[in-house]
Design an enzyme around this catalytic site. Structure first.
Site, short mmCIF file in Angstrom:
data_model
loop_
_atom_site.label_atom_id
_atom_site.label_comp_id
_atom_site.label_asym_id
_atom_site.label_seq_id
_atom_site.Cartn_x
_atom_site.Cartn_y
_atom_site.Cartn_z
N ILE A 144 61.24 -21.25 1.61
CA ILE A 144 62.12 -19.41 1.31
C ILE A 144 62.85 -19.75 0.82
O ILE A 144 62.55 -19.08 -0.68
CB ILE A 144 62.23 -18.39 2.59
CG1 ILE A 144 62.26 -17.23 2.22
CG2 ILE A 144 63.85 -18.99 3.21
CD1 ILE A 144 61.13 -16.79 1.75
N SER A 164 72.47 -28.10 3.25
CA SER A 164 71.40 -28.24 4.32
C SER A 164 70.83 -30.00 4.76
O SER A 164 71.92 -30.51 4.15
CB SER A 164 70.17 -28.29 3.50
OG SER A 164 68.75 -28.43 4.41
N ARG A 165 70.64 -29.70 6.32
CA ARG A 165 70.57 -30.66 6.98
C ARG A 165 69.37 -31.88 6.37
O ARG A 165 69.57 -33.44 6.50
CB ARG A 165 69.88 -30.91 7.77
CG ARG A 165 71.34 -30.54 9.08
CD ARG A 165 70.85 -30.42 10.63
NE ARG A 165 69.85 -29.09 10.33
CZ ARG A 165 69.42 -28.56 12.05
NH1 ARG A 165 69.51 -29.24 12.60
NH2 ARG A 165 68.32 -27.35 11.56
N LYS A 198 66.77 -11.91 5.87
CA LYS A 198 65.88 -11.26 6.82
C LYS A 198 65.37 -11.81 7.55
O LYS A 198 64.70 -12.89 7.45
CB LYS A 198 65.52 -9.98 5.80
CG LYS A 198 64.04 -10.40 5.38
CD LYS A 198 62.77 -10.70 6.85
CE LYS A 198 62.11 -11.25 6.32
NZ LYS A 198 60.68 -11.68 7.58
N ASP A 228 58.87 -11.00 12.73
CA ASP A 228 59.51 -11.54 11.48
C ASP A 228 58.77 -11.42 10.07
O ASP A 228 59.49 -11.03 9.26
CB ASP A 228 58.90 -13.52 11.28
CG ASP A 228 59.53 -14.39 9.99
OD1 ASP A 228 60.45 -14.15 10.27
OD2 ASP A 228 58.74 -13.99 8.69
#
Length: 309
Positions: free
Chosen positions: A11, A33-34, A87, A165
């Site tokens: 996303i 971010s990992r 969201k 979702d």
């Protein structure tokens, strides 16, 4: 303004990065971010490292799944930065209320985004319905989970929301366009025997004016995918389709009006976030998430066939 993205997945790459790149309000200053990164942008594995290296970052947009989001959002607020939430804004209503109160106490902006409300014809549908009495409302959100969440098992884990979702997108439009509030009366949740969250759901709502309002969500759709809301009133009917991008009134298609709605859903979200920051305001509408929470509270669960990606 400098903004950071936390959670560099599908996303973020598909929507957030292009929206920021095309905005005159924002400059992507860092990512957290990992595993993911954005070419040419400094990347970090923790917010603390990012804030230390880039104190000029004023806003963090959180794009990770809902379950880990609270800890990240709380850390952003404690650092005195503004926060933007993909969201749904959190895994639970309680944590969203806490974040809202934390942001108010810290004097920073928090924005619970609902991208489907920015679809091209949602505002026109809302305006048309404003003075009309409702009779029937039907929400249909049916898509293929393998297309939109390939291999993402987290969507079926506890807290992953399952079919809600995408279904929450329909609920976000519903709560935006209806002139009167609604609440859930009953729900049926279809849960695969090897999963924790529903793959399909049917909802029925209570309306103060007596209108019949229902929603049907399904993640097993094959062929044409459906994202529609049909509304019958005492003075005509409308059909929002393509997730709010297309509008028909009494069977006749309504042309889109030039303006912000044609800029795309995510660019509008980032424009709104810029305005909130400049005006020192927050926007935390939790009605769509409340309806989903009520579905889990009221829903009758029915076990269906196992699901595998």
């Amino acid at each position: 303004m400098k903004i950071a993205l936390a959670g560099i997945g599908k996303i973020a790459r598909d929507q957030h990065v292009p929206a920021i790149a095309g905005s005159s309000d924002w400059d992507l200053g860092a990512t957290v971010s990992r595993s993911g990164s954005v070419e040419g942008v400094p990347s970090f594995t923790s917010l603390a490292e990012m804030f230390e290296a880039h104190p000029e970052v004023e806003v963090v947009s959180l794009c990770m799944p809902p379950k880990p989001r609270f800890d990240y959002a709380a850390e952003v607020i404690r650092a005195g930065r503004h926060v933007m939430l993909e969201k749904p804004p959190g895994a639970t209503l309680s944590e969203c209320h806490i974040l809202r109160d934390m942001a108010a106490a810290a004097g920073v902006s928090i924005y619970a985004t609902w991208h489907s409300r920015q679809a091209a014809q949602v505002a026109a549908a809302k305006a048309w319905l404003a003075e009309r009495a409702l009779r029937h409302v039907t929400v249909i959100w049916k898509e293929d989970v393998r297309r939109w969440h390939p291999g993402q098992d987290w969507v079926f884990e506890a807290g992953g929301l399952g079919v809600f979702d995408p279904g929450i997108n329909g609920l976000s439009i519903l709560t935006e366009i209806l002139p009167d509030p609604v609440h859930l009366r009953s729900a049926e949740l279809l849960v695969p025997e090897n999963r924790q969250a529903p793959i399909a759901a049917r909802l029925a709502f209570h309306h103060t004016g007596g209108a019949q309002i229902s929603a049907e969500f399904d993640w097993r759709q094959e062929g044409e995918e459906l994202w529609t809301i049909e509304v019958e009133t005492e003075d005509g009917a409308i059909r929002l389709s393509e997730g709010g991008a297309s509008l028909h009134i009494d069977g006749k298609e309504v042309a889109q009006v030039d303006g912000a709605a044609n800029d795309g859903e995510y660019p509008q979200l980032y424009s709104q976030m810029a305005m909130l920051v400049r005006e020192g305001r927050s926007e935390m509408d939790l009605r769509p998430l409340a309806l989903v929470a009520d579905a889990f509270l009221l829903g009758e669960r029915r076990v269906v066939a196992p699901f595998e990606f």
